[in-house]
Motif scaffolding. Structure first.
Motif, PDB file in Angstrom:
ATOM      1  N   HIS A  57     -17.571 -37.171  33.293  1.00 48.58           N
ATOM      2  CA  HIS A  57     -16.193 -37.802  33.315  1.00 48.58           C
ATOM      3  C   HIS A  57     -16.015 -38.642  34.646  1.00 48.58           C
ATOM      4  N   MET A  58     -16.493 -38.131  35.839  1.00 47.68           N
ATOM      5  CA  MET A  58     -16.386 -38.809  36.951  1.00 47.68           C
ATOM      6  C   MET A  58     -17.338 -40.178  36.947  1.00 47.68           C
ATOM      7  N   ALA A  59     -18.550 -39.898  36.155  1.00 53.27           N
ATOM      8  CA  ALA A  59     -19.523 -41.255  36.092  1.00 53.27           C
ATOM      9  C   ALA A  59     -18.892 -42.361  35.247  1.00 53.27           C
ATOM     10  N   PHE A  60     -18.045 -42.067  34.075  1.00 52.38           N
ATOM     11  CA  PHE A  60     -17.466 -42.921  33.381  1.00 52.38           C
ATOM     12  C   PHE A  60     -16.960 -44.367  34.089  1.00 52.38           C
ATOM     13  N   PRO A  61     -15.949 -44.032  35.078  1.00 51.03           N
ATOM     14  CA  PRO A  61     -15.256 -45.004  35.524  1.00 51.03           C
ATOM     15  C   PRO A  61     -16.211 -45.844  36.471  1.00 51.03           C
ATOM     16  N   LEU A  62     -16.993 -44.988  37.160  1.00 47.51           N
ATOM     17  CA  LEU A  62     -17.977 -45.675  38.102  1.00 47.51           C
ATOM     18  C   LEU A  62     -18.921 -46.691  37.467  1.00 47.51           C
ATOM     19  N   ARG A  63     -18.952 -46.492  36.141  1.00 50.04           N
ATOM     20  CA  ARG A  63     -19.988 -47.464  35.310  1.00 50.04           C
ATOM     21  C   ARG A  63     -19.071 -48.368  34.615  1.00 50.04           C
ATOM     22  N   GLY A  64     -17.805 -48.456  34.812  1.00 44.91           N
ATOM     23  CA  GLY A  64     -16.900 -49.440  34.414  1.00 44.91           C
ATOM     24  C   GLY A  64     -16.665 -49.035  32.630  1.00 44.91           C
ATOM     25  N   GLN A  65     -16.720 -47.595  32.210  1.00 43.05           N
ATOM     26  CA  GLN A  65     -16.691 -47.136  30.959  1.00 43.05           C
ATOM     27  C   GLN A  65     -15.308 -46.441  30.916  1.00 43.05           C
ATOM     28  N   GLN A  66     -14.710 -46.189  29.780  1.00 36.04           N
ATOM     29  CA  GLN A  66     -13.531 -45.678  29.594  1.00 36.04           C
ATOM     30  C   GLN A  66     -13.882 -44.078  29.203  1.00 36.04           C
ATOM     31  N   ARG A  67     -13.133 -43.112  29.702  1.00 38.66           N
ATOM     32  CA  ARG A  67     -13.246 -41.668  29.412  1.00 38.66           C
ATOM     33  C   ARG A  67     -13.363 -41.332  28.103  1.00 38.66           C
ATOM     34  N   VAL A  68     -14.622 -40.499  27.426  1.00 46.64           N
ATOM     35  CA  VAL A  68     -14.402 -40.500  25.942  1.00 46.64           C
ATOM     36  C   VAL A  68     -14.362 -38.629  25.912  1.00 46.64           C
ATOM     37  N   GLY A  69     -14.192 -38.304  24.976  1.00 48.75           N
ATOM     38  CA  GLY A  69     -14.325 -36.867  24.444  1.00 48.75           C
ATOM     39  C   GLY A  69     -15.889 -36.449  24.539  1.00 48.75           C
ATOM     40  N   LEU A  70     -16.081 -35.359  25.024  1.00 48.78           N
ATOM     41  CA  LEU A  70     -17.331 -34.619  24.795  1.00 48.78           C
ATOM     42  C   LEU A  70     -17.317 -33.323  24.579  1.00 48.78           C
ATOM     43  N   GLU A  71     -18.727 -32.787  24.121  1.00 51.65           N
ATOM     44  CA  GLU A  71     -18.797 -31.245  23.938  1.00 51.65           C
ATOM     45  C   GLU A  71     -20.248 -31.126  24.589  1.00 51.65           C
ATOM     46  N   VAL A  72     -20.052 -29.989  25.339  1.00 50.47           N
ATOM     47  CA  VAL A  72     -21.254 -29.319  26.095  1.00 50.47           C
ATOM     48  C   VAL A  72     -21.603 -28.284  25.603  1.00 50.47           C
ATOM     49  N   THR A  73     -22.941 -27.615  25.129  1.00 49.25           N
ATOM     50  CA  THR A  73     -23.106 -26.633  24.533  1.00 49.25           C
ATOM     51  C   THR A  73     -24.103 -26.059  25.500  1.00 49.25           C
ATOM     52  N   VAL A  74     -23.734 -24.887  26.120  1.00 51.50           N
ATOM     53  CA  VAL A  74     -24.828 -24.067  27.024  1.00 51.50           C
ATOM     54  C   VAL A  74     -25.260 -22.909  26.429  1.00 51.50           C
ATOM     55  N   THR A  75     -26.595 -22.473  26.529  1.00 56.21           N
ATOM     56  CA  THR A  75     -27.211 -21.526  26.042  1.00 56.21           C
ATOM     57  C   THR A  75     -27.816 -20.818  27.199  1.00 56.21           C
ATOM     58  N   GLY A  76     -27.810 -19.240  27.239  1.00 55.29           N
ATOM     59  CA  GLY A  76     -28.628 -18.619  28.351  1.00 55.29           C
ATOM     60  C   GLY A  76     -29.311 -17.438  27.689  1.00 55.29           C
ATOM     61  N   ARG A  77     -30.626 -17.442  27.844  1.00 54.23           N
ATOM     62  CA  ARG A  77     -31.330 -16.379  27.008  1.00 54.23           C
ATOM     63  C   ARG A  77     -31.918 -15.304  28.091  1.00 54.23           C
ATOM     64  N   LYS A  78     -31.891 -14.325  27.858  1.00 58.62           N
ATOM     65  CA  LYS A  78     -32.453 -13.039  28.739  1.00 58.62           C
ATOM     66  C   LYS A  78     -33.977 -13.014  28.250  1.00 58.62           C
ATOM     67  N   ALA A  79     -34.683 -13.120  29.325  1.00 56.29           N
ATOM     68  CA  ALA A  79     -36.242 -13.023  29.133  1.00 56.29           C
ATOM     69  C   ALA A  79     -36.710 -11.584  28.475  1.00 56.29           C
ATOM     70  N   SER A  80     -37.459 -11.717  27.528  1.00 48.58           N
ATOM     71  CA  SER A  80     -37.874 -10.304  26.793  1.00 48.58           C
ATOM     72  C   SER A  80     -38.583  -9.523  27.442  1.00 48.58           C
ATOM     73  N   GLN A  81     -39.225  -9.967  28.997  1.00 50.64           N
ATOM     74  CA  GLN A  81     -39.907  -9.060  29.547  1.00 50.64           C
ATOM     75  C   GLN A  81     -39.433  -8.847  30.943  1.00 50.64           C
ATOM     76  N   LEU A  82     -39.690  -7.869  31.689  1.00 52.14           N
ATOM     77  CA  LEU A  82     -39.436  -7.819  33.104  1.00 52.14           C
ATOM     78  C   LEU A  82     -40.281  -8.839  34.088  1.00 52.14           C
ATOM     79  N   PRO A  83     -39.867  -9.298  34.875  1.00 54.74           N
ATOM     80  CA  PRO A  83     -38.577  -8.932  35.685  1.00 54.74           C
ATOM     81  C   PRO A  83     -37.385  -9.717  34.870  1.00 54.74           C
ATOM     82  N   SER A  84     -36.326  -8.940  34.960  1.00 56.23           N
ATOM     83  CA  SER A  84     -35.113  -9.456  34.276  1.00 56.23           C
ATOM     84  C   SER A  84     -34.795 -10.793  34.645  1.00 56.23           C
ATOM     85  N   ARG A  85     -34.471 -11.685  34.035  1.00 57.68           N
ATOM     86  CA  ARG A  85     -33.954 -13.031  34.379  1.00 57.68           C
ATOM     87  C   ARG A  85     -33.641 -13.799  33.043  1.00 57.68           C
ATOM     88  N   LEU A  86     -33.021 -15.027  33.482  1.00 58.78           N
ATOM     89  CA  LEU A  86     -32.455 -15.858  32.411  1.00 58.78           C
ATOM     90  C   LEU A  86     -33.205 -16.962  32.123  1.00 58.78           C
TER      91      LEU A  86
END
Length: 86
Positions: A57-86
């Motif tokens: 949204h901050m970048a839109f006006p810097l590029r001369g564009q109007q703000r539009v709606g958007l959706e962001v999907t974020v997924t985190g998955r735990k590692a199946s083996q040690l060490p524990s991490r995402l």
């Protein structure tokens, strides 16, 4: 016995105007942290998703564009083996 790795998916909805919404499984994510509530991993994913949405949204006006709606999907998955991490 093999178990599926833990996985978290959140959606950040940023309309063309108005506040951001954060959803887990289609329902608003609660602001309360604890067992059975919002997890620390979900808080991290919310931070990543909202940072990306707000940066767009901050970048839109810097590029001369109007703000539009958007959706962001974020997924985190735990590692199946040690060490524990995402």
């Amino acid at each position: 016995m093999s178990t599926a790795p833990k996985q978290w998916t959140l959606k950040v909805i940023s309309p063309a105007s108005g506040p951001l919404q954060v959803l887990r499984d289609g329902a608003p994510l609660t602001a309360e942290i604890g067992p059975g509530l919002t997890t620390p991993v979900e808080v991290l994913l919310v931070s990543i998703g909202t940072c990306f949405a707000l940066s767009c949204h901050m970048a839109f006006p810097l590029r001369g564009q109007q703000r539009v709606g958007l959706e962001v999907t974020v997924t985190g998955r735990k590692a199946s083996q040690l060490p524990s991490r995402l």
